[in-house]
Design a protein around this motif. Structure first.
Motif, PDB file in Angstrom:
ATOM      1  N   UNK A   1       0.842  -1.396  -0.018  1.00 29.97           N
ATOM      2  CA  UNK A   1       0.053  -0.125   0.349  1.00 29.97           C
ATOM      3  C   UNK A   1       1.008   1.087  -0.216  1.00 29.97           C
ATOM      4  N   UNK A   2       2.220   1.302   0.966  1.00 32.45           N
ATOM      5  CA  UNK A   2       2.947   2.230   0.864  1.00 32.45           C
ATOM      6  C   UNK A   2       3.815   2.738  -0.816  1.00 32.45           C
ATOM      7  N   UNK A   3       3.431   1.552  -1.047  1.00 37.34           N
ATOM      8  CA  UNK A   3       4.114   1.417  -2.696  1.00 37.34           C
ATOM      9  C   UNK A   3       3.528   1.909  -3.705  1.00 37.34           C
ATOM     10  N   UNK A   4       2.531   1.175  -3.711  1.00 39.66           N
ATOM     11  CA  UNK A   4       1.425   2.500  -4.547  1.00 39.66           C
ATOM     12  C   UNK A   4       1.154   3.454  -4.299  1.00 39.66           C
ATOM     13  N   UNK A   5       0.998   3.993  -2.964  1.00 40.23           N
ATOM     14  CA  UNK A   5       0.886   5.471  -2.431  1.00 40.23           C
ATOM     15  C   UNK A   5       2.366   6.220  -3.026  1.00 40.23           C
ATOM     16  N   UNK A   6       3.404   6.072  -3.458  1.00 38.80           N
ATOM     17  CA  UNK A   6       4.567   6.966  -3.163  1.00 38.80           C
ATOM     18  C   UNK A   6       5.125   7.064  -5.264  1.00 38.80           C
ATOM     19  N   UNK A   7       5.239   6.004  -5.667  1.00 38.81           N
ATOM     20  CA  UNK A   7       5.374   5.097  -6.317  1.00 38.81           C
ATOM     21  C   UNK A   7       5.662   6.753  -7.421  1.00 38.81           C
ATOM     22  N   UNK A   8       4.501   6.818  -7.833  1.00 41.47           N
ATOM     23  CA  UNK A   8       4.527   7.944  -9.052  1.00 41.47           C
ATOM     24  C   UNK A   8       5.129   9.625  -8.552  1.00 41.47           C
ATOM     25  N   UNK A   9       5.497   9.758  -7.235  1.00 46.27           N
ATOM     26  CA  UNK A   9       5.662  10.725  -6.714  1.00 46.27           C
ATOM     27  C   UNK A   9       7.745  10.726  -6.681  1.00 46.27           C
ATOM     28  N   UNK A  10       7.743   9.526  -6.980  1.00 49.19           N
ATOM     29  CA  UNK A  10       9.966   8.798  -6.785  1.00 49.19           C
ATOM     30  C   UNK A  10      10.502   9.158  -7.971  1.00 49.19           C
ATOM     31  N   UNK A  11      11.678  10.072  -7.827  1.00 51.77           N
ATOM     32  CA  UNK A  11      12.999   9.498  -9.078  1.00 51.77           C
ATOM     33  C   UNK A  11      13.430   8.584  -9.593  1.00 51.77           C
ATOM     34  N   UNK A  12      13.726   8.839  -7.784  1.00 47.80           N
ATOM     35  CA  UNK A  12      15.213   7.710  -8.048  1.00 47.80           C
ATOM     36  C   UNK A  12      14.377   6.802  -6.932  1.00 47.80           C
ATOM     37  N   UNK A  13      14.752   5.431  -6.623  1.00 46.60           N
ATOM     38  CA  UNK A  13      14.561   4.902  -5.667  1.00 46.60           C
ATOM     39  C   UNK A  13      14.491   4.840  -4.136  1.00 46.60           C
ATOM     40  N   UNK A  14      16.026   5.656  -3.837  1.00 49.68           N
ATOM     41  CA  UNK A  14      16.139   6.506  -2.614  1.00 49.68           C
ATOM     42  C   UNK A  14      14.767   7.160  -2.008  1.00 49.68           C
TER      43      UNK A  14
END
Ligand code: GLU
Length: 442
Positions: free
Chosen positions: A333-346
């Motif tokens: 759930x966390x990953x699906x919530x944030x992935x659209x806001x990421x440039x790099x995995x870090x």
């Protein structure tokens, strides 16, 4: 005849985007042609080469998915080079030179100051047998130079077209150092012959080496491979790649959460007539590869472009592909919530901190936030909690739009932008949300 290419890094450091591009172009060429790729570790220079760098090169290539069919290490092949050196000496193509590096540097400067090209003056060729014996008796070990034949050296380059050098404008290259160690220039040709390399594709910094090496191939009686020299990458400002702009190692990029396919998508197309876009896999890059698409202009590498490709890739990346690299406890759930806001995995680490704290809230209007906090529903929170809560806050305060949402975002996350609060709020939970709205670090 088998099409065989090679990637021949010197293990003197980590691979960076420049040498990965060389590896990738050779890999793609080999795969497209149904040929083979040799990974050759060019480690004749024992002082600068390190086994740990060689191991890291293999690990980086493996991570990128650029496998090889054959492997060779030049330090394993010294006896073979010695044999070739002996043959060249007896054929009179190697001659001993006793100049010190300082003398050679002085000669170079003198030539330049007289407006002459700084090529070796072949003074050593004029030494008599007695002079050579005297120098040797003094304990001076010579370097051995290859005597180039005068005349034109020509080849048809896969990228540069017809190339032409006059041997008289080149220095006779040193092939054996005074300590007896053969140098890359020779070892590379011997290997290319022994491993039946059919195509040598490398950066344009090797063009003059190619002229020399073609004479070596001919002297050693072997077929001359097909050559291709692509333009080297410049940074966004048109300068040589620096650490900041593209010379960062694959290891660092990987640690920072840059995905292999983002790197490969960029490097496969840089300097070609194809657009730079995120490609799904290496098979697609193979299908689209054509050496004829490479131009002679210097391609510019913009790290922002790499980040754009990586962001695009992250946005569609499933949880299973990243779960082992996420902070401990991070859920799907966390990953699906944030992935659209990421440039790099870090960057995921920052959002994980927003979820789990501590976060220093930004309270712009304490009264409004207190009123909103009083309306926060009890747990359990779900995907509808945010909309029902903000509807209640809107009804009670008359606020809407940005005036309603931004102060809440500031209070809950300490930031002005980020993933949908509808997905973040259930992850943050009621206890932390209340503490933050009360102005506490939580
Ligand atoms: N070890 C050489 C280099 O890294 C290889 C050059 C070549 O491809 O022949 O520059």
């Amino acid at each position: 005849m088998t099409v065989r290419l090679r990637f021949a890094p010197s293990p003197t450091g980590r691979l960076h985007l420049g040498n990965i591009r060389t590896a990738l172009v050779n890999w793609l060429y080999a795969r497209k042609a149904g040929g083979e790729l040799l990974l050759r570790i060019d480690d004749t220079d024992a002082e600068r080469s390190k086994p740990e760098h060689a191991a890291a090169i293999e690990a980086d290539l493996t991570w990128l998915g650029l496998g090889w069919d054959q492997f060779a290490r030049q330090s394993d092949r010294m006896a073979r080079y010695a044999e070739v050196v002996a043959g060249l000496k007896s054929a009179g193509r190697l001659y001993p030179c006793f100049e010190s590096p300082e003398e050679l540097e002085l000669k170079r400067k003198l030539a330049l100051s007289r407006g002459r090209p700084p090529i070796y003056d072949r003074a050593a060729l004029k030494l008599s047998a007695a002079e050579i014996a005297a120098l040797t008796a003094q304990g001076i070990a010579p370097a051995w130079r290859f005597k180039l034949e005068p005349g034109a050296i020509r080849w048809h380059d896969l990228i540069r077209g017809d190339v032409h050098f006059e041997a008289e404008h080149l220095s006779d290259p040193v092939l054996v150092r005074p300590d007896g160690v053969p140098v890359y220039m020779l070892a590379s040709v011997v290997d290319d012959l022994d491993f039946a390399v059919s195509h040598v594709i490398r950066g344009e910094d090797h063009v003059a080496n190619t002229a020399v090496q073609i004479q070596l191939f001919e002297t050693l009686g072997g077929p001359v491979p097909v050559f291709g020299h692509f333009s080297l990458i410049a940074d966004a400002a048109g300068e040589k790649l620096s650490k900041r702009a593209g010379a960062s190692s694959i290891e660092d990029l990987r640690a920072d959460g840059v995905e292999a396919m983002a790197i490969l998508s960029l490097l496969a197309k840089l300097g070609t007539s194809d657009p730079i876009e995120l490609r799904p896999d290496l098979a697609t890059l193979v299908a689209e590869f054509d050496i004829a698409k490479f131009g002679r202009n210097r391609p510019k590498l913009d790290m922002a472009e790499l980040d754009l490709l990586n962001a695009k890739l992250m946005h569609a990346l499933p949880y299973a592909a990243v779960s082992s690299r996420l902070p401990a406890g991070a859920t799907e759930a966390f990953w699906l919530a944030v992935r659209a806001n990421l440039t790099r995995g870090s960057d995921a680490g920052d959002w994980w901190q927003v979820v789990t704290g501590p976060v220093t809230p930004l309270i712009d209007e304490p009264e409004f936030i207190a009123a909103a906090a009083a309306l926060l529903p009890p747990e359990p929170f779900d995907a509808t909690t945010w909309s029902s809560w903000t509807a209640a806050v809107k009804a009670a305060t008359g606020r809407k739009g940005k005036d309603l949402f931004l102060p809440l975002r500031h209070a809950l996350t300490g930031r002005g932008h980020g993933p949908e609060l509808a997905t973040l709020l259930p992850l943050i939970g009621r206890e932390r949300a209340m503490a933050r709205m009360g102005g506490g670090v939580a």
